[in-house]
Write an enzyme that holds these catalytic residues in place. Structure first.
Site, PDB file in Angstrom:
ATOM      1  N   GLN A  95       4.124   0.770  -4.356  1.00 23.65           N
ATOM      2  CA  GLN A  95       3.469   0.826  -3.044  1.00 23.65           C
ATOM      3  C   GLN A  95       4.409   0.255  -1.987  1.00 23.65           C
ATOM      4  O   GLN A  95       4.101   0.278  -0.805  1.00 23.65           O
ATOM      5  CB  GLN A  95       2.186  -0.001  -3.064  1.00 23.65           C
ATOM      6  N   ASN A  96       5.531  -0.310  -2.439  1.00 23.90           N
ATOM      7  CA  ASN A  96       6.462  -0.943  -1.504  1.00 23.90           C
ATOM      8  C   ASN A  96       7.295   0.107  -0.774  1.00 23.90           C
ATOM      9  O   ASN A  96       7.590   1.169  -1.305  1.00 23.90           O
ATOM     10  CB  ASN A  96       7.372  -1.919  -2.239  1.00 23.90           C
ATOM     11  N   ASP A  98      10.207  -0.968   0.798  1.00 22.99           N
ATOM     12  CA  ASP A  98      11.431  -1.707   1.134  1.00 22.99           C
ATOM     13  C   ASP A  98      12.704  -1.171   0.483  1.00 22.99           C
ATOM     14  O   ASP A  98      13.814  -1.582   0.854  1.00 22.99           O
ATOM     15  CB  ASP A  98      11.258  -3.197   0.793  1.00 22.99           C
ATOM     16  N   HIS A 113       3.823   4.978  -0.722  1.00 22.42           N
ATOM     17  CA  HIS A 113       3.604   4.714   0.708  1.00 22.42           C
ATOM     18  C   HIS A 113       4.833   5.018   1.560  1.00 22.42           C
ATOM     19  O   HIS A 113       4.931   4.544   2.687  1.00 22.42           O
ATOM     20  CB  HIS A 113       3.134   3.264   0.896  1.00 22.42           C
ATOM     21  N   CYS A 142      15.804  18.189  18.439  1.00 21.09           N
ATOM     22  CA  CYS A 142      14.801  19.071  19.061  1.00 21.09           C
ATOM     23  C   CYS A 142      14.091  18.363  20.214  1.00 21.09           C
ATOM     24  O   CYS A 142      13.307  18.984  20.940  1.00 21.09           O
ATOM     25  CB  CYS A 142      13.776  19.535  18.029  1.00 21.09           C
ATOM     26  N   GLY A 179       2.191  -7.605  -8.980  1.00 17.70           N
ATOM     27  CA  GLY A 179       2.114  -8.076  -7.600  1.00 17.70           C
ATOM     28  C   GLY A 179       1.389  -7.164  -6.635  1.00 17.70           C
ATOM     29  O   GLY A 179       1.856  -6.948  -5.517  1.00 17.70           O
ATOM     30  N   THR A 180       0.242  -6.649  -7.073  1.00 17.06           N
ATOM     31  CA  THR A 180      -0.566  -5.907  -6.096  1.00 17.06           C
ATOM     32  C   THR A 180      -1.983  -6.460  -6.101  1.00 17.06           C
ATOM     33  O   THR A 180      -2.531  -6.803  -7.151  1.00 17.06           O
ATOM     34  CB  THR A 180      -0.566  -4.382  -6.365  1.00 17.06           C
ATOM     35  N   ASN A 205       0.376 -11.172 -11.913  1.00 15.22           N
ATOM     36  CA  ASN A 205       0.022 -11.597 -10.555  1.00 15.22           C
ATOM     37  C   ASN A 205      -0.065 -13.124 -10.545  1.00 15.22           C
ATOM     38  O   ASN A 205      -0.207 -13.747 -11.591  1.00 15.22           O
ATOM     39  CB  ASN A 205      -1.326 -10.985 -10.141  1.00 15.22           C
ATOM     40  N   ALA A 223       6.345 -12.869 -10.514  1.00 14.53           N
ATOM     41  CA  ALA A 223       6.752 -11.606 -11.126  1.00 14.53           C
ATOM     42  C   ALA A 223       8.057 -11.753 -11.903  1.00 14.53           C
ATOM     43  O   ALA A 223       8.154 -11.301 -13.051  1.00 14.53           O
ATOM     44  CB  ALA A 223       6.900 -10.550 -10.027  1.00 14.53           C
TER      45      ALA A 223
HETATM   46  P1  NAD Z   1      -0.828  -7.311  -1.066  1.00 13.99           P
HETATM   47  O1  NAD Z   1      -0.138  -8.163  -0.071  1.00 13.99           O
HETATM   48  O2  NAD Z   1      -2.173  -6.811  -0.743  1.00 13.99           O
HETATM   49  O3  NAD Z   1      -0.949  -8.165  -2.409  1.00 13.99           O
HETATM   50  C1  NAD Z   1       0.143  -8.846  -2.944  1.00 13.99           C
HETATM   51  C2  NAD Z   1      -0.259  -9.344  -4.304  1.00 13.99           C
HETATM   52  O4  NAD Z   1       0.882  -9.938  -4.910  1.00 13.99           O
HETATM   53  C3  NAD Z   1      -1.346 -10.423  -4.279  1.00 13.99           C
HETATM   54  O5  NAD Z   1      -2.323 -10.091  -5.249  1.00 13.99           O
HETATM   55  C4  NAD Z   1      -0.605 -11.714  -4.638  1.00 13.99           C
HETATM   56  O6  NAD Z   1      -1.408 -12.584  -5.404  1.00 13.99           O
HETATM   57  C5  NAD Z   1       0.542 -11.176  -5.470  1.00 13.99           C
HETATM   58  N1  NAD Z   1       1.766 -11.975  -5.424  1.00 13.99           N
HETATM   59  C6  NAD Z   1       2.307 -12.615  -4.347  1.00 13.99           C
HETATM   60  N2  NAD Z   1       3.471 -13.194  -4.681  1.00 13.99           N
HETATM   61  C7  NAD Z   1       3.674 -12.900  -5.998  1.00 13.99           C
HETATM   62  C8  NAD Z   1       4.706 -13.199  -6.907  1.00 13.99           C
HETATM   63  N3  NAD Z   1       5.779 -13.921  -6.564  1.00 13.99           N
HETATM   64  N4  NAD Z   1       4.598 -12.746  -8.173  1.00 13.99           N
HETATM   65  C9  NAD Z   1       3.509 -12.013  -8.566  1.00 13.99           C
HETATM   66  N5  NAD Z   1       2.513 -11.691  -7.736  1.00 13.99           N
HETATM   67  C10 NAD Z   1       2.588 -12.128  -6.467  1.00 13.99           C
HETATM   68  O7  NAD Z   1       0.161  -6.159  -1.465  1.00 13.99           O
HETATM   69  P2  NAD Z   1      -0.109  -4.683  -2.047  1.00 13.99           P
HETATM   70  O8  NAD Z   1      -1.230  -4.729  -3.038  1.00 13.99           O
HETATM   71  O9  NAD Z   1       1.211  -4.154  -2.439  1.00 13.99           O
HETATM   72  O10 NAD Z   1      -0.628  -3.873  -0.794  1.00 13.99           O
HETATM   73  C11 NAD Z   1       0.068  -4.024   0.405  1.00 13.99           C
HETATM   74  C12 NAD Z   1       0.407  -2.772   1.157  1.00 13.99           C
HETATM   75  O11 NAD Z   1       1.299  -3.089   2.223  1.00 13.99           O
HETATM   76  C13 NAD Z   1       1.129  -1.784   0.330  1.00 13.99           C
HETATM   77  O12 NAD Z   1       0.561  -0.590   0.640  1.00 13.99           O
HETATM   78  C14 NAD Z   1       2.580  -1.767   0.799  1.00 13.99           C
HETATM   79  O13 NAD Z   1       2.977  -0.445   1.120  1.00 13.99           O
HETATM   80  C15 NAD Z   1       2.593  -2.522   2.072  1.00 13.99           C
HETATM   81  N6  NAD Z   1       3.593  -3.624   2.057  1.00 13.99           N
HETATM   82  C16 NAD Z   1       4.840  -3.398   1.520  1.00 13.99           C
HETATM   83  C17 NAD Z   1       5.775  -4.435   1.477  1.00 13.99           C
HETATM   84  C18 NAD Z   1       7.136  -4.150   0.879  1.00 13.99           C
HETATM   85  O14 NAD Z   1       7.587  -3.007   0.911  1.00 13.99           O
HETATM   86  N7  NAD Z   1       7.802  -5.171   0.322  1.00 13.99           N
HETATM   87  C19 NAD Z   1       5.454  -5.691   1.962  1.00 13.99           C
HETATM   88  C20 NAD Z   1       4.176  -5.885   2.530  1.00 13.99           C
HETATM   89  C21 NAD Z   1       3.257  -4.832   2.554  1.00 13.99           C
END
Ligand code: NAD
Length: 231
Positions: A95-96, A98, A113, A142, A179-180, A205, A223
């Site tokens: 979902q990242n 980055d 995403h 364009c 980590g979601t 998580n 993680a």
């Molecule tokens: P979220 O922020 O909703 O949840 C993050 C989860 O990771 C939490 O459950 C938290 O407890 C856990 N977490 C935090 N630090 C951790 C670690 N060190 N080790 C293990 N777990 C850890 O994120 P999501 O569920 O990915 O949803 C966020 C949305 O926002 C996604 O759709 C994404 O596209 C976007 N997003 C992306 C980035 C990126 O690309 N790095 C950053 C922020 C948001």
């Protein structure tokens, strides 16, 4: 139940979220320091905002690109890339946005995403990679603005990515969700699909999530630490 080891599986699917990149210094979405606590998505991360004020939306995305460009993949990204090198049946659905999986050496990553590092012209239906910071020029030849190729709030996920993710979930013998917060579709449904198809399921998580009880293994900690312990 003992912690599953990567060595015992062949078709491993890593499903990753913002928590994986937290140790690289990229703020997660929800919670303390979260991006949307500071900025309102209605002003910076939806198609309506882009149509209203593309320059403002690009200023915001340039800032995000600039921040992410200074971050490096962490040990968790590297474990995942190493497992993929050792086991060609390994897939990554993230979902990242980055690009850190790819920078750690992973390939074929399904970016549900989108990516901070791709732009598209909706008028000409063009998509291209772009790693410049700031992104220049902001307009396509364009005349229309390039748009970050990201699934913004209120956008739909790309059908082909969703289909690919489903296919991989049906085929995997180990699902490792990392980590979601798993509060939105499709993250909330993934363990069910994999379990119905007989996979072992692991959730990594810091804390419990609304779908934790669906997983056979709930591993708590950072993680990078937990992924290393599965080697
Ligand atoms: P979220 O922020 O909703 O949840 C993050 C989860 O990771 C939490 O459950 C938290 O407890 C856990 N977490 C935090 N630090 C951790 C670690 N060190 N080790 C293990 N777990 C850890 O994120 P999501 O569920 O990915 O949803 C966020 C949305 O926002 C996604 O759709 C994404 O596209 C976007 N997003 C992306 C980035 C990126 O690309 N790095 C950053 C922020 C948001």
């Amino acid at each position: 139940m003992s912690t599953p080891r990567f060595a015992d599986f062949e078709r491993i699917l890593f499903f990753t979220g913002a928590g994986l990149s937290a140790e690289s210094g990229i703020p997660t979405y929800r919670g303390k320091g979260g991006l949307w606590a500071e900025y309102s998505y209605e002003d910076y991360a939806c198609q309506r905002a882009f149509l209203r004020d593309p320059e403002r939306v690009w200023d915001f995305h340039d800032k995000r690109r600039g921040m992410v460009a200074t971050c490096e993949p962490n040990a968790g990204h590297r474990v995942i890339a190493d497992v993929q090198r050792e086991k060609p049946g390994t897939a990554i659905v993230t979902q990242n946005i980055d690009g850190l999986h790819q920078r750690a050496g992973a390939s074929g990553v399904v970016e549900l995403h989108g990516s901070l590092w791709r732009v598209r012209c909706d008028r000409e239906e063009l998509v291209r990679d772009d790693t410049s910071v700031p992104m220049e020029p902001r307009r396509c030849s364009c005349g229309a603005y390039w748009r970050p190729d990201i699934v913004w709030f209120e956008d739909s996920l790309k059908e082909s990515n969703l289909e690919r993710a489903h296919e991989l979930l049906e085929q995997c013998d180990l699902l490792v969700t990392v980590g979601t917060s798993a509060v939105v579709y499709p993250a909330a449904h993934l363990p069910r699909i994999a379990m119905q198809c007989g996979a072992t399921t692991v959730e990594i998580n810091l804390d419990d999530t609304p779908v934790s009880s669906l997983y056979q293994h709930r591993l708590r900690g950072t993680a990078s630490h937990i992924l290393a312990s599965m080697r």
